[in-house]
Design a protein around this motif. Structure first.
Motif, PDB file in Angstrom:
ATOM      1  N   ALA A  64       0.818  -1.220   0.000  1.00  0.00           N
ATOM      2  CA  ALA A  64       0.000   0.000   0.000  1.00  0.00           C
ATOM      3  C   ALA A  64       0.846   1.262   0.000  1.00  0.00           C
ATOM      4  N   GLY A  65       1.993   1.217   0.663  1.00  0.00           N
ATOM      5  CA  GLY A  65       2.803   2.413   0.819  1.00  0.00           C
ATOM      6  C   GLY A  65       3.517   2.878  -0.431  1.00  0.00           C
ATOM      7  N   GLN A  66       3.398   2.131  -1.517  1.00  0.00           N
ATOM      8  CA  GLN A  66       4.140   2.494  -2.726  1.00  0.00           C
ATOM      9  C   GLN A  66       3.643   3.792  -3.352  1.00  0.00           C
ATOM     10  N   PHE A  67       2.379   4.157  -3.103  1.00  0.00           N
ATOM     11  CA  PHE A  67       1.902   5.376  -3.757  1.00  0.00           C
ATOM     12  C   PHE A  67       2.385   6.638  -3.041  1.00  0.00           C
ATOM     13  N   GLN A  68       3.129   6.464  -1.925  1.00  0.00           N
ATOM     14  CA  GLN A  68       3.727   7.617  -1.252  1.00  0.00           C
ATOM     15  C   GLN A  68       5.139   7.902  -1.752  1.00  0.00           C
ATOM     16  N   THR A  69       5.810   6.890  -2.292  1.00  0.00           N
ATOM     17  CA  THR A  69       7.205   7.075  -2.710  1.00  0.00           C
ATOM     18  C   THR A  69       7.435   6.607  -4.145  1.00  0.00           C
ATOM     19  N   SER A  70       7.288   5.314  -4.381  1.00  0.00           N
ATOM     20  CA  SER A  70       7.616   4.753  -5.696  1.00  0.00           C
ATOM     21  C   SER A  70       6.712   5.296  -6.794  1.00  0.00           C
ATOM     22  N   LEU A  71       5.413   5.418  -6.503  1.00  0.00           N
ATOM     23  CA  LEU A  71       4.475   5.849  -7.544  1.00  0.00           C
ATOM     24  C   LEU A  71       4.724   7.284  -8.008  1.00  0.00           C
ATOM     25  N   PRO A  72       4.915   8.267  -7.090  1.00  0.00           N
ATOM     26  CA  PRO A  72       5.194   9.619  -7.593  1.00  0.00           C
ATOM     27  C   PRO A  72       6.502   9.719  -8.365  1.00  0.00           C
ATOM     28  N   LEU A  73       7.530   8.984  -7.919  1.00  0.00           N
ATOM     29  CA  LEU A  73       8.809   9.026  -8.632  1.00  0.00           C
ATOM     30  C   LEU A  73       8.712   8.316  -9.977  1.00  0.00           C
ATOM     31  N   LEU A  75       1.404  18.016 -10.646  1.00  0.00           N
ATOM     32  CA  LEU A  75       0.078  17.470 -10.932  1.00  0.00           C
ATOM     33  C   LEU A  75      -0.214  16.195 -10.152  1.00  0.00           C
ATOM     34  N   TYR A  76       0.806  15.623  -9.493  1.00  0.00           N
ATOM     35  CA  TYR A  76       0.575  14.386  -8.748  1.00  0.00           C
ATOM     36  C   TYR A  76      -0.395  14.606  -7.587  1.00  0.00           C
ATOM     37  N   GLY A  77      -0.525  15.846  -7.141  1.00  0.00           N
ATOM     38  CA  GLY A  77      -1.494  16.148  -6.087  1.00  0.00           C
ATOM     39  C   GLY A  77      -2.908  15.786  -6.496  1.00  0.00           C
TER      40      GLY A  77
END
Length: 411
Positions: free
Chosen positions: A229-238, A250-252
Motif C-alpha cells: 500500500a505504501g508504494q503510492f507515497q514514494t515509488s508511484l510519484p517518482l 500534478l501528482y497532487g
C-alpha cells in the motif's frame, strides 16, 4: 435510553473523523510531494530519500509500545491531545527550517520526528472508535470515521498542487494551521469520559502482554499489505515523474482522487460487503491493490494514472475498515489500545520496508514498469496467504471451543 446513547456514540465517532479530517488537510498537502521535495528541492539521491522514509517509519514502530500504553492508561482523549501538541511543535519546526534554508540533514531529521505524533495518535483514535461502537457495528463505525477524515485528503492535495509551485514552506505552514485547529476541535468537541482508558498507575506487569500465534500471523499479513500500500507515497510519484513523465506538481490531483474515491465509494462498498466477512473483504481488497499497481506498469497519461488510483483506493476501502474491525473484535477491551498499537507497528514495519523495497526495484529494473510493479505485487500475494492462514486458524479455534462446550453439556 439505549438509542440516545447510540446516537451520542455515532456523533462522537463523527467528531473524531472531523478532528482527523482537519489535520488531514495539512498532511494531505505534504505526502504527495514530500518525496519529490527531497529529490528535487533538497537534491538528495534516490537511495537517501528511501532511507529517510524507512527511518521515519522505524521511528513510528519504536513509538508504538508507548503509544498503546498511553491510550489504555492515560486515556484516549489525553493521548490525542499529546499527539496534536507534538504535531504543532514538529510542523512549526519544519516550517522555520525551510524558511531559514536549513540543511537537508536538519529538515530530514525533523520529518522523521513527524512520525512520533502520528504513532501516538493512531492507537488512541482507533481504540476510541472501538469503544464507541457495538460488537456487530465496528466495521461500520470505522468506515464512517474513515470516510469523514478522508475528506481532508481531497482538499489537502489540491492545496499542495498550488503551494508546491509557490514554495514548499507554504505547505509546512498549512500543516501548522491545521494542527492547531485539530487540537482545538479535540479539546472542545471530543468527550473522553465514556471511552475506556483512564489515568492510573502502570504496574510493571502491565508493560507486557502476550500476543497469540494467530494475531501474529494476521500482523504479518498487515506487514506485507503495508509494503504494498505504501508504494503510492514514494515509488508511484517518482515512477510517474521519471517514466510516465507527468509534471510532479500534478501528482497532487492523483492524491485528491484517492480522497474523493474514499468519500464517495466507501458507503457503497460498505453496503455491498455486508453479506461478506471482514476477512473476505481483506483478501478482495489486496487483489484490487495488486491489479491497480500492475496497471501502473502500462500507464502513459495522467487520466490513466487517475484510473489506476481509483482501483488502488478501492483496495484501500476494502481493507482499511476491515483490518481495524478484526483487531477491535479480537482484542480484550482493556487492551484494545495495545492491540491497535501492535497492528500499527506491523503496518509501520511494512511502511518502513516499502519505500526502500520499491525504490530498489525501480533502480534495479531501471524503471521498467512490468518488472517493477509485478515484483511489488508479490508482497500482496504474501499478505493474502497470511490472511487465509489466520482465517483457517480462527475456524479451528471456534470448532475447538464448540467441541469443549458440547462435552460440558453432555456432562
Amino acid at each position: 435510553m439505549a438509542s440516545e446513547q447510540e446516537a451520542w456514540n455515532h456523533k462522537q465517532v463523527r467528531y473524531l473523523g472531523l478532528a482527523r479530517m482537519i489535520r488531514s488537510v495539512g498532511t494531505g498537502a505534504i505526502w504527495p510531494f514530500i518525496a519529490l521535495y527531497f529529490s528535487l528541492d533538497l537534491r538528495l539521491p534516490l537511495y537517501i530519500t528511501g532511507m529517510i522514509f524507512s527511518v521515519y517509519f522505524a521511528t513510528g514502530i519504536v513509538s508504538q509500545p508507548v503509544s498503546g500504553l498511553l491510550a489504555d492508561f492515560l486515556g484516549r482523549k489525553p493521548t490525542m491531545v499529546v499527539a496534536s501538541s507534538l504535531y504543532i511543535l514538529v510542523s512549526s519546526a519544519l516550517f522555520l527550517a525551510d524558511v531559514l534554508h536549513g540543511s537537508a540533514i536538519i529538515i530530514s531529521t525533523l520529518f522523521v520526528c513527524f512520525a512520533l505524533p502520528s504513532a501516538i495518535e493512531y492507537p488512541a483514535m482507533n481504540a476510541m472508535v472501538s469503544d464507541l461502537s457495538p460488537g456487530t457495528g465496528k466495521s461500520h463505525a470505522f468506515s464512517t470515521f474513515r470516510t469523514i477524515f478522508n475528506a481532508g485528503w481531497i482538499m489537502g492535495p489540491l492545496f499542495g498542487v498550488i503551494f508546491f509551485q509557490l514554495g514548499f514552506s507554504l505547505i509546512f505552514l498549512l500543516n501548522v494551521i491545521t494542527s492547531v485547529a485539530s487540537l482545538l476541535f479535540i479539546l472542545v468537541f471530543i468527550d473522553g469520559s465514556s471511552s475506556f482508558g483512564h489515568l492510573e498507575a502502570i504496574r510493571v506487569g502491565d508493560l507486557h502482554f502476550k500476543l497469540d500465534r494467530l494475531i501474529i500471523i494476521f500482523g504479518s499479513g498487515v506487514f506485507f499489505l503495508a509494503v504494498l500500500a505504501g508504494q503510492f507515497q514514494t515509488s508511484l510519484p517518482l515512477f510517474s515523474a521519471h517514466s510516465i513523465l507527468i509534471n510532479p506538481a500534478l501528482y497532487g490531483y492523483v492524491y485528491a482522487v484517492n480522497g474523493i474515491t474514499v468519500v464517495v465509494s466507501q458507503p457503497v462498498i460498505n453496503r455491498i460487503m455486508r453479506r461478506f466477512s471482514d476477512m473476505q473483504s481483506m483478501v478482495l481488497g489486496v487483489l484490487f491493490y495488486i491489479i491497480g499497481y500492475w496497471a501502473v506498469a502500462f500507464t502513459a497519461t495522467l487520466p490513466q494514472l487517475i484510473l489506476d488510483m481509483v482501483i488502488i483506493t478501492t483496495g484501500e476501502n476494502l481493507t482499511a475498515p476491515a483490518e481495524n474491525s478484526i483487531i477491535s473484535s479480537y482484542s480484550p477491551r482493556e487492551k484494545t489500545g495495545r492491540y491497535m498499537a501492535f497492528k500499527s507497528a506491523m503496518w509501520g514495519m511494512g511502511s518502513m520496508v516499502g519505500p526502500s523495497a520499491g525504490l530498489l526495484f525501480l533502480y534495479g529494473f531501471k524503471y521498467s514498469g512490468p518488472l517493477t510493479w509485478s515484483s511489488i505485487g508479490l508482497f500482496g500475494v504474501a499478505a493474502i496467504v497470511a490472511f487465509l492462514l489466520f482465517a483457517s486458524g480462527m475456524k479451528r479455534q471456534v470448532k475447538h471451543i464448540r467441541a469443549n462446550l458440547k462435552v460440558h453439556e453432555d456432562f
